[in-house]
Write a protein that holds these residues in place. Structure first.
Motif, PDB file in Angstrom:
ATOM      1  N   GLY A   1       6.595   6.077 -13.246  1.00 40.01           N
ATOM      2  CA  GLY A   1       5.645   7.144 -12.915  1.00 40.01           C
ATOM      3  C   GLY A   1       6.423   8.432 -12.716  1.00 40.01           C
ATOM      4  N   VAL A   2       6.015   9.470 -13.435  1.00 41.12           N
ATOM      5  CA  VAL A   2       6.759  10.732 -13.339  1.00 41.12           C
ATOM      6  C   VAL A   2       5.849  11.897 -12.915  1.00 41.12           C
ATOM      7  CG1 VAL A   2       8.643  10.111 -14.889  1.00 41.12           C
ATOM      8  CG2 VAL A   2       6.540  11.026 -15.859  1.00 41.12           C
ATOM      9  N   GLY A   3       4.773  11.591 -12.191  1.00 40.55           N
ATOM     10  CA  GLY A   3       3.885  12.643 -11.722  1.00 40.55           C
ATOM     11  C   GLY A   3       2.546  12.065 -11.318  1.00 40.55           C
ATOM     12  N   GLU A   4       1.656  12.920 -10.818  1.00 44.96           N
ATOM     13  CA  GLU A   4       0.378  12.438 -10.299  1.00 44.96           C
ATOM     14  C   GLU A   4      -0.745  12.441 -11.333  1.00 44.96           C
ATOM     15  OE1 GLU A   4      -0.124  13.155  -5.762  1.00 44.96           O
ATOM     16  OE2 GLU A   4       0.574  15.042  -6.615  1.00 44.96           O
TER      17      GLU A   4
ATOM     18  N   GLN B   1     -11.397   4.208  -4.831  1.00 44.99           N
ATOM     19  CA  GLN B   1     -10.365   4.964  -5.541  1.00 44.99           C
ATOM     20  C   GLN B   1     -10.166   4.452  -6.956  1.00 44.99           C
ATOM     21  OE1 GLN B   1      -6.584   4.739  -3.646  1.00 44.99           O
ATOM     22  NE2 GLN B   1      -6.767   6.742  -2.689  1.00 44.99           N
TER      23      GLN B   1
ATOM     24  N   ASN C   1       0.823  -1.208   0.000  1.00 41.90           N
ATOM     25  CA  ASN C   1       0.000   0.000   0.000  1.00 41.90           C
ATOM     26  C   ASN C   1       0.859   1.261   0.000  1.00 41.90           C
ATOM     27  OD1 ASN C   1      -2.341  -1.471   0.122  1.00 41.90           O
ATOM     28  ND2 ASN C   1      -2.425  -1.449   2.363  1.00 41.90           N
ATOM     29  N   GLY C   2       0.376   2.244  -0.739  1.00 40.60           N
ATOM     30  CA  GLY C   2       1.024   3.551  -0.696  1.00 40.60           C
ATOM     31  C   GLY C   2       2.074   3.783  -1.768  1.00 40.60           C
ATOM     32  N   VAL C   3       2.470   2.720  -2.473  1.00 37.27           N
ATOM     33  CA  VAL C   3       3.531   2.882  -3.470  1.00 37.27           C
ATOM     34  C   VAL C   3       3.039   3.520  -4.775  1.00 37.27           C
ATOM     35  CG1 VAL C   3       5.004   1.012  -2.614  1.00 37.27           C
ATOM     36  CG2 VAL C   3       3.225   0.511  -4.299  1.00 37.27           C
ATOM     37  N   GLY C   4       1.697   3.515  -4.958  1.00 36.72           N
ATOM     38  CA  GLY C   4       1.155   4.113  -6.173  1.00 36.72           C
ATOM     39  C   GLY C   4       0.512   3.090  -7.104  1.00 36.72           C
ATOM     40  N   LYS C   5       0.050   2.000  -6.517  1.00 39.74           N
ATOM     41  CA  LYS C   5      -0.547   0.926  -7.302  1.00 39.74           C
ATOM     42  C   LYS C   5      -1.832   1.391  -8.000  1.00 39.74           C
ATOM     43  CE  LYS C   5      -0.957  -2.438  -4.536  1.00 39.74           C
ATOM     44  NZ  LYS C   5      -2.222  -3.200  -4.420  1.00 39.74           N
ATOM     45  N   THR C   6      -2.735   1.975  -7.215  1.00 40.91           N
ATOM     46  CA  THR C   6      -4.015   2.419  -7.772  1.00 40.91           C
ATOM     47  C   THR C   6      -3.792   3.447  -8.883  1.00 40.91           C
ATOM     48  OG1 THR C   6      -4.856   2.187  -5.528  1.00 40.91           O
ATOM     49  CG2 THR C   6      -6.303   3.242  -7.117  1.00 40.91           C
ATOM     50  N   THR C   7      -2.942   4.406  -8.588  1.00 42.01           N
ATOM     51  CA  THR C   7      -2.643   5.457  -9.563  1.00 42.01           C
ATOM     52  C   THR C   7      -2.079   4.851 -10.848  1.00 42.01           C
ATOM     53  OG1 THR C   7      -2.076   6.861  -7.688  1.00 42.01           O
ATOM     54  CG2 THR C   7      -1.420   7.652  -9.849  1.00 42.01           C
TER      55      THR C   7
ATOM     56  N   ASP D   1       9.649  11.472 -10.264  1.00 36.38           N
ATOM     57  CA  ASP D   1       9.704  12.938 -10.285  1.00 36.38           C
ATOM     58  C   ASP D   1      10.009  13.506  -8.898  1.00 36.38           C
ATOM     59  OD1 ASP D   1       7.035  11.707  -9.927  1.00 36.38           O
ATOM     60  OD2 ASP D   1       6.449  13.732  -9.356  1.00 36.38           O
TER      61      ASP D   1
ATOM     62  N   LYS E   1      -3.609   5.175 -14.565  1.00 42.59           N
ATOM     63  CA  LYS E   1      -2.835   5.766 -15.668  1.00 42.59           C
ATOM     64  C   LYS E   1      -2.679   4.772 -16.818  1.00 42.59           C
ATOM     65  CE  LYS E   1       0.417   8.526 -12.815  1.00 42.59           C
ATOM     66  NZ  LYS E   1       1.787   8.411 -12.219  1.00 42.59           N
TER      67      LYS E   1
ATOM     68  N   LYS F   1       6.871   7.688  -8.780  1.00 37.26           N
ATOM     69  CA  LYS F   1       7.354   8.897  -8.093  1.00 37.26           C
ATOM     70  C   LYS F   1       8.800   9.244  -8.417  1.00 37.26           C
ATOM     71  CE  LYS F   1       4.263   7.370  -4.407  1.00 37.26           C
ATOM     72  NZ  LYS F   1       3.966   7.261  -2.982  1.00 37.26           N
TER      73      LYS F   1
ATOM     74  N   ARG G   1      -9.518  -3.150   1.542  1.00 45.97           N
ATOM     75  CA  ARG G   1      -9.880  -1.776   1.908  1.00 45.97           C
ATOM     76  C   ARG G   1     -10.995  -1.279   0.990  1.00 45.97           C
ATOM     77  NH1 ARG G   1      -4.801   1.688   0.776  1.00 45.97           N
ATOM     78  NH2 ARG G   1      -4.906   0.413  -1.104  1.00 45.97           N
TER      79      ARG G   1
HETATM   80  P1  GDP Z   1      -1.572   2.639  -3.532  1.00 40.00           P
HETATM   81  O1  GDP Z   1      -1.887   2.617  -2.057  1.00 40.00           O
HETATM   82  O2  GDP Z   1      -0.347   1.838  -3.827  1.00 40.00           O
HETATM   83  O3  GDP Z   1      -2.709   2.272  -4.380  1.00 40.00           O
HETATM   84  O4  GDP Z   1      -1.117   4.134  -3.856  1.00 40.00           O
HETATM   85  P2  GDP Z   1      -1.896   5.308  -4.623  1.00 40.00           P
HETATM   86  O5  GDP Z   1      -2.059   4.973  -6.048  1.00 40.00           O
HETATM   87  O6  GDP Z   1      -3.115   5.669  -3.861  1.00 40.00           O
HETATM   88  O7  GDP Z   1      -0.805   6.469  -4.544  1.00 40.00           O
HETATM   89  C1  GDP Z   1      -0.307   6.992  -3.328  1.00 40.00           C
HETATM   90  C2  GDP Z   1       0.130   8.430  -3.550  1.00 40.00           C
HETATM   91  O8  GDP Z   1       1.236   8.477  -4.444  1.00 40.00           O
HETATM   92  C3  GDP Z   1      -0.951   9.298  -4.173  1.00 40.00           C
HETATM   93  O9  GDP Z   1      -0.950  10.546  -3.540  1.00 40.00           O
HETATM   94  C4  GDP Z   1      -0.503   9.448  -5.646  1.00 40.00           C
HETATM   95  O10 GDP Z   1      -0.925  10.649  -6.214  1.00 40.00           O
HETATM   96  C5  GDP Z   1       0.986   9.409  -5.500  1.00 40.00           C
HETATM   97  N1  GDP Z   1       1.666   8.948  -6.733  1.00 40.00           N
HETATM   98  C6  GDP Z   1       1.502   7.790  -7.405  1.00 40.00           C
HETATM   99  N2  GDP Z   1       2.324   7.728  -8.466  1.00 40.00           N
HETATM  100  C7  GDP Z   1       3.039   8.882  -8.501  1.00 40.00           C
HETATM  101  C8  GDP Z   1       4.084   9.415  -9.355  1.00 40.00           C
HETATM  102  O11 GDP Z   1       4.542   8.818 -10.340  1.00 40.00           O
HETATM  103  N3  GDP Z   1       4.567  10.650  -9.019  1.00 40.00           N
HETATM  104  C9  GDP Z   1       4.102  11.344  -7.933  1.00 40.00           C
HETATM  105  N4  GDP Z   1       4.649  12.531  -7.685  1.00 40.00           N
HETATM  106  N5  GDP Z   1       3.146  10.868  -7.126  1.00 40.00           N
HETATM  107  C10 GDP Z   1       2.619   9.657  -7.382  1.00 40.00           C
END
Ligand code: GDP
Length: 299
Positions: free
Chosen positions: A277-280, A144, A107-113, A254, A117, A252, A138
């Motif tokens: 991933g290079v941004g949100e 999300q 969790n938190g690494v950016g999986k959902t995002t 970026d 994308k 992340k 969850r």
């Molecule tokens: P999950 O818990 O692994 O599903 O994580 P989320 O997808 O919810 O992402 C957690 C946080 O990381 C969020 O605030 C996203 O906007 C941020 N995030 C994800 N990928 C990137 C990225 O490539 N760059 C930046 N700057 N933020 C990112």
């Protein structure tokens, strides 16, 4: 260019320092190699990978009888390119369809995002995409994912919170077949209690995939957060023992000057980095191309 912007911190963290060092030397000696070594380690390239890179650099200098400090920059680029291209291809294995992409990571690494994308990207390339919300632990994760799905215009298969993840993936596969989906992207739970637990959870899902979707191309993408540096590498090692990861997504990039972690992850795990991933924003996901990566950090 997005990759270049996303890597601006890393460019500062690596290339600017390298250039300062190179300017301060009149001839190539051992001290110069040690200074370069320090820059790479500071940029999270990882100790082992850094040692290999510097050793290769020394050998090339010797072999080619290079004496000008000014030639080191180009040589370093060459070595980095070699390190990043020596393994398997960095391209996603999803063509021709159907394909299933399992997305794993804590969790938190950016999986959902990343799923959001990626589904948007693939859809814009003309593919039929479906998402399966396999992180049933969850409720927030399901919501999300739904939001990202709406934004990307991609349907989601989901169950209630607490449902069996393998049942969600099963339904996802049946729907993918019925709707002639090109790429099914599956989220998985991001809890990492211990390795045994993780293996049990994931292997149940993988069994369903093998049984129900034998003809699909399969990617198991591990998502790790580049800003966590060497922790990303150790996390990846745990996952690699739990399942056959086929690719790594480094998010992340970026947000860190330590983009060197790309080299560490790829060479220490022997698994290609496939996406970064290079941004949100929804468009901030790039295919990882080693050549462009090295060009972007050295520009
Ligand atoms: P999950 O818990 O692994 O599903 O994580 P989320 O997808 O919810 O992402 C957690 C946080 O990381 C969020 O605030 C996203 O906007 C941020 N995030 C994800 N990928 C990137 C990225 O490539 N760059 C930046 N700057 N933020 C990112």
């Amino acid at each position: 260019n997005r990759l270049k912007n996303g890597l601006s911190k890393t460019r500062k963290g690596i290339t600017e320092k390298v250039d300062i060092i190179l300017k301060s030397y009149k001839k190539i000696d051992e001290e110069l190699f040690e200074d370069l070594e320090e820059v790479l380690i500071t940029a999270d390239v990882g100790v082992n990978t850094t040692m290999d890179i510097i050793q290769e650099l020394r050998e090339k200098v010797k072999e080619r009888k290079i004496s000008e400090v000014s030639e080191i920059r180009g040589l370093l680029k060459e070595v980095l390119r070699e390190v990043l291209t020596k393994g398997e291809t960095n391209k996603l294995n999803i063509d021709p369809s159907p394909a299933i992409i399992m997305v794993v990571g804590v969790n938190g690494v950016g999986k959902t995002t990343t799923i959001g994308k990626l589904s948007s990207r693939l859809k814009s390339e003309g593919k039929k995409v479906l998402i399966a919300a396999g992180d049933t632990f969850r409720a927030a994760a399901i919501e999300q994912l739904q939001e990202w799905g709406n934004r990307a215009g991609v349907d989601i298969i989901s169950h209630q919170e607490g449902a069996d993840p393998a049942a969600v993936i099963y339904d996802g596969i049946q729907a993918a077949k019925a709707r002639k989906i090109d790429v099914l992207i599956c989220d998985t739970a991001g809890r990492l209690h211990n390795k045994k637990n993780l293996m049990n959870e994931l292997s149940k899902i993988f069994r369903v995939v093998e049984r129900e979707y034998p003809d699909a191309r399969k990617e198991i993408l591990l998502v790790v957060d580049a800003t966590t540096g060497q922790n990303a590498v150790s996390q990846a090692k745990v996952f690699k023992e739990a399942c056959d990861i086929t690719g790594i997504v480094l998010t992340k990039l970026d947000g860190t000057a330590k983009g060197g972690v790309v080299l560490a992850v790829q060479s220490e795990l022997d698994v290609p980095v496939k996406l970064v991933g290079v941004g949100e924003k929804i468009s901030d996901l790039q295919d990882f191309d080693p050549i462009s990566f090295v060009e972007a950090i050295f520009e």
